[in-house]
Design an enzyme around this catalytic site. Sequence first.
Site, PDB file in Angstrom:
ATOM      1  CE  LYS A  82       1.449   0.411 -12.224  1.00 52.33           C
ATOM      2  NZ  LYS A  82       0.195   0.652 -11.468  1.00 52.33           N
TER       3      LYS A  82
ATOM      4  CE  LYS B  84      -3.143  -2.832  -5.673  1.00 49.45           C
ATOM      5  NZ  LYS B  84      -3.738  -2.497  -6.968  1.00 49.45           N
TER       6      LYS B  84
ATOM      7  CB  SER C 121      -2.496   0.396  -8.820  1.00 47.56           C
ATOM      8  OG  SER C 121      -3.462  -0.442  -8.242  1.00 47.56           O
TER       9      SER C 121
END
Length: 299
Positions: free
Chosen positions: A236, A168, A93
């Site tokens: 993150k 995502k 990701s």
Amino acid sequence: MSTIGFIGLGIMGGPMAGHLVAAGHEVTGYNRSAAAVEKLVAAGGIGAGSVAEAVDGKDIVITMLPQDEQVREVFTEIVRHAKTGALYIDFSSVTPQTAEWTATEGAKRGLRVLDAPVSGGEPGAVNAALSIMVGGSDADFQAAEPIFAAVGKTYELVGPNGSGQVVKAANQLIVGGTYALVAEAIVLMESLGADAAKGLDVLAGGLAGSKILELKRKTMLERDFQPGFRIDLHHKDMGIVTQAAREAEVTIPMGALTAQLIAAARAMGHGSLDHSALLLVAEALSGKTAPTPTDEADA
């Protein structure tokens, strides 16, 4: 069956590589931790001592790494050593920009590139039940379908390179917001004397039901925050969400609040815990945290 070089055998990558071995592929794995490589070898894979050794001559090269910096560093090695025509799949990701960069740089070296971030956490990886959102060409997606079928339950081509990472980001937005609301619901029910366990059972069977309520309600009530997906990583990812929203000039007030709650969890020292530990933030905001020994002494 394909020959595969798999880089990143951590909490997610390790089980995924094992499923590919079980599906009959020849999987050569590399990880900075020797123990992770040994685990793959015990499952029938092949160990490598470097990125170059893992990817040399392979039909398919896969990465599953924590963040952009590692993907860019490893991909720089991959393009030097992978064979022309190899298919590169990044399950990490990262930002859409990094996904687009790997596609551009890969094309210069004759590599086919897909960004394919996953959702489902450690349970999804262990049970080969991941949801995979893929960016790239239709032809490359079709070539990769046997790989996706071995590690996932749902996989879709959602657009050109970078699109998988966009979807995502949307996934992490929804997941983080849902955890925050479930956490608040638990604090509310417990504070007002309701049976929170039975309450969540009822909620899980109605319109409020979600995968998070299905899989996490028991561990949240038990305050069991063993990491399936760490707060640090969700922090993150929320950075990716807010950056993407700014670039698209899209307003996401709920997303911004969720990002702040996750940042608060990290600032409180919970970065290594599962993202369901947003419950600890909800408790702290309501003054519901258990007193420390110092607090008790002061009392």
